[in-house]
Design a protein around this motif. Structure first.
Motif, mmCIF file in Angstrom:
data_model
loop_
_atom_site.group_PDB
_atom_site.id
_atom_site.type_symbol
_atom_site.label_atom_id
_atom_site.label_comp_id
_atom_site.label_asym_id
_atom_site.label_seq_id
_atom_site.Cartn_x
_atom_site.Cartn_y
_atom_site.Cartn_z
ATOM 1 N N LEU A 1 0.831 -1.209 0.000
ATOM 2 C CA LEU A 1 0.000 0.000 0.000
ATOM 3 C C LEU A 1 0.863 1.254 0.000
ATOM 4 O O LEU A 1 0.547 2.227 -0.685
ATOM 5 C CB LEU A 1 -0.946 0.000 1.206
ATOM 6 C CG LEU A 1 -2.078 -1.037 1.171
ATOM 7 C CD1 LEU A 1 -2.863 -1.021 2.479
ATOM 8 C CD2 LEU A 1 -3.003 -0.796 -0.006
ATOM 9 N N SER A 2 1.967 1.223 0.744
ATOM 10 C CA SER A 2 2.878 2.371 0.767
ATOM 11 C C SER A 2 3.482 2.609 -0.612
ATOM 12 O O SER A 2 3.615 3.757 -1.051
ATOM 13 C CB SER A 2 3.998 2.151 1.782
ATOM 14 O OG SER A 2 3.477 2.143 3.091
ATOM 15 N N ALA A 3 3.842 1.532 -1.297
ATOM 16 C CA ALA A 3 4.417 1.664 -2.634
ATOM 17 C C ALA A 3 3.418 2.331 -3.582
ATOM 18 O O ALA A 3 3.797 3.210 -4.362
ATOM 19 C CB ALA A 3 4.830 0.296 -3.171
ATOM 20 N N PHE A 4 2.160 1.927 -3.516
ATOM 21 C CA PHE A 4 1.141 2.554 -4.355
ATOM 22 C C PHE A 4 0.942 4.023 -3.962
ATOM 23 O O PHE A 4 0.809 4.885 -4.822
ATOM 24 C CB PHE A 4 -0.188 1.799 -4.270
ATOM 25 C CG PHE A 4 -0.260 0.622 -5.188
ATOM 26 C CD1 PHE A 4 -0.473 0.785 -6.547
ATOM 27 C CD2 PHE A 4 -0.102 -0.663 -4.688
ATOM 28 C CE1 PHE A 4 -0.532 -0.305 -7.404
ATOM 29 C CE2 PHE A 4 -0.155 -1.762 -5.540
ATOM 30 C CZ PHE A 4 -0.370 -1.585 -6.883
ATOM 31 N N ARG A 5 0.944 4.294 -2.668
ATOM 32 C CA ARG A 5 0.767 5.672 -2.203
ATOM 33 C C ARG A 5 1.913 6.545 -2.722
ATOM 34 O O ARG A 5 1.686 7.644 -3.225
ATOM 35 C CB ARG A 5 0.696 5.724 -0.677
ATOM 36 C CG ARG A 5 0.378 7.118 -0.159
ATOM 37 C CD ARG A 5 0.170 7.179 1.346
ATOM 38 N NE ARG A 5 1.412 6.917 2.047
ATOM 39 C CZ ARG A 5 1.641 5.862 2.838
ATOM 40 N NH1 ARG A 5 0.696 4.976 3.050
ATOM 41 N NH2 ARG A 5 2.798 5.686 3.430
ATOM 42 N N TYR A 6 3.151 6.062 -2.634
ATOM 43 C CA TYR A 6 4.292 6.832 -3.123
ATOM 44 C C TYR A 6 4.198 7.047 -4.629
ATOM 45 O O TYR A 6 4.516 8.128 -5.141
ATOM 46 C CB TYR A 6 5.611 6.138 -2.783
ATOM 47 C CG TYR A 6 5.877 6.037 -1.298
ATOM 48 C CD1 TYR A 6 5.530 7.060 -0.417
ATOM 49 C CD2 TYR A 6 6.480 4.907 -0.759
ATOM 50 C CE1 TYR A 6 5.766 6.966 0.951
ATOM 51 C CE2 TYR A 6 6.732 4.802 0.597
ATOM 52 C CZ TYR A 6 6.375 5.828 1.446
ATOM 53 O OH TYR A 6 6.615 5.726 2.789
ATOM 54 N N GLY B 1 3.964 10.593 -6.538
ATOM 55 C CA GLY B 1 4.849 10.968 -7.638
ATOM 56 C C GLY B 1 4.070 11.430 -8.854
ATOM 57 O O GLY B 1 4.419 12.423 -9.494
ATOM 58 N N LEU B 2 3.000 10.711 -9.171
ATOM 59 C CA LEU B 2 2.151 11.101 -10.303
ATOM 60 C C LEU B 2 1.532 12.470 -10.058
ATOM 61 O O LEU B 2 1.507 13.328 -10.945
ATOM 62 C CB LEU B 2 1.065 10.051 -10.535
ATOM 63 C CG LEU B 2 0.103 10.315 -11.684
ATOM 64 C CD1 LEU B 2 0.845 10.397 -13.013
ATOM 65 C CD2 LEU B 2 -0.964 9.222 -11.734
ATOM 66 N N ILE C 1 2.185 15.840 -12.336
ATOM 67 C CA ILE C 1 1.105 16.590 -12.984
ATOM 68 C C ILE C 1 1.107 18.051 -12.533
ATOM 69 O O ILE C 1 0.908 18.963 -13.326
ATOM 70 C CB ILE C 1 -0.257 15.918 -12.740
ATOM 71 C CG1 ILE C 1 -0.311 14.573 -13.484
ATOM 72 C CG2 ILE C 1 -1.409 16.814 -13.156
ATOM 73 C CD1 ILE C 1 -1.485 13.694 -13.096
ATOM 74 N N ARG C 2 1.357 18.275 -11.237
ATOM 75 C CA ARG C 2 1.349 19.639 -10.704
ATOM 76 C C ARG C 2 2.520 20.474 -11.202
ATOM 77 O O ARG C 2 2.387 21.684 -11.374
ATOM 78 C CB ARG C 2 1.392 19.614 -9.169
ATOM 79 C CG ARG C 2 0.104 19.341 -8.495
ATOM 80 C CD ARG C 2 0.172 19.602 -6.976
ATOM 81 N NE ARG C 2 1.473 19.371 -6.364
ATOM 82 C CZ ARG C 2 1.912 18.206 -5.883
ATOM 83 N NH1 ARG C 2 1.155 17.139 -5.940
ATOM 84 N NH2 ARG C 2 3.100 18.104 -5.328
ATOM 85 N N THR C 3 3.684 19.840 -11.430
ATOM 86 C CA THR C 3 4.895 20.632 -11.636
ATOM 87 C C THR C 3 5.489 20.559 -13.044
ATOM 88 O O THR C 3 6.401 21.324 -13.342
ATOM 89 C CB THR C 3 5.995 20.214 -10.636
ATOM 90 O OG1 THR C 3 6.327 18.838 -10.858
ATOM 91 C CG2 THR C 3 5.531 20.407 -9.204
ATOM 92 N N ASP C 4 5.009 19.658 -13.881
ATOM 93 C CA ASP C 4 5.635 19.500 -15.202
ATOM 94 C C ASP C 4 4.670 19.918 -16.301
ATOM 95 O O ASP C 4 3.727 19.196 -16.627
ATOM 96 C CB ASP C 4 6.090 18.051 -15.401
ATOM 97 C CG ASP C 4 6.999 17.909 -16.600
ATOM 98 O OD1 ASP C 4 6.476 17.890 -17.730
ATOM 99 O OD2 ASP C 4 8.224 17.805 -16.406
ATOM 100 N N ARG C 5 4.904 21.080 -16.879
ATOM 101 C CA ARG C 5 4.037 21.607 -17.933
ATOM 102 C C ARG C 5 3.986 20.676 -19.138
ATOM 103 O O ARG C 5 2.922 20.393 -19.676
ATOM 104 C CB ARG C 5 4.532 22.993 -18.358
ATOM 105 C CG ARG C 5 3.689 23.621 -19.467
ATOM 106 C CD ARG C 5 4.434 24.693 -20.194
ATOM 107 N NE ARG C 5 5.623 24.069 -20.759
ATOM 108 C CZ ARG C 5 6.619 24.711 -21.316
ATOM 109 N NH1 ARG C 5 6.600 26.006 -21.394
ATOM 110 N NH2 ARG C 5 7.660 24.077 -21.800
#
Length: 120
Positions: free
Chosen positions: A7-12, A16-17, A21-25
């Motif tokens: 679950l932690s791996a999926f959360r990380y 990351g996704l 999305i927030r930072t890469d135009r």
């Protein structure tokens, strides 16, 4: 791997996704293009093989853009000042995105252009 670490791996991964999305135009542009390709697939009722090609290309471009983004951030953290090898690493990663994008665009033209022309 226990349930909690899975679950932690999926959360990380989702964190990351979200950061991508927030930072890469450019990433947002590629995701938008992928959504347009998927919409085009539904509109033109493409075949299963065509769906596989479209989805593979969308995934390829988005994945290469994510790896490019990650490499740029890592390079900036490790060596913030300009360095010719860091520049070369960033340029090659950007070229990978460009190459994947060009191949995907050609694939999209092969699939969608005849369908679009038949509408006219």
């Amino acid at each position: 791997m226990n349930k909690q670490s899975l679950l932690s791996a999926f959360r990380y991964a989702f964190q990351g996704l979200s950061a991508f999305i927030r930072t890469d135009r450019n990433g947002r542009i590629h995701i938008g293009a992928a959504l347009l390709a998927v919409a085009g697939g539904f509109f033109f009722s493409i075949s299963a093989v065509e769906w596989c090609l479209v989805l593979f290309c969308c995934g390829l471009v988005c994945c290469t853009e994510m790896l490019n983004h990650a490499l740029e951030k890592l390079c900036d953290a490790v060596h913030p000042e300009k360095h010719p090898l860091i520049k070369q690493a960033k340029d090659v990663a950007a070229a990978a995105v460009l190459f994947a994008s060009l191949i995907s665009a050609i694939t999209g033209l092969i699939i969608f252009l005849p369908k679009f022309i038949s509408l006219l």
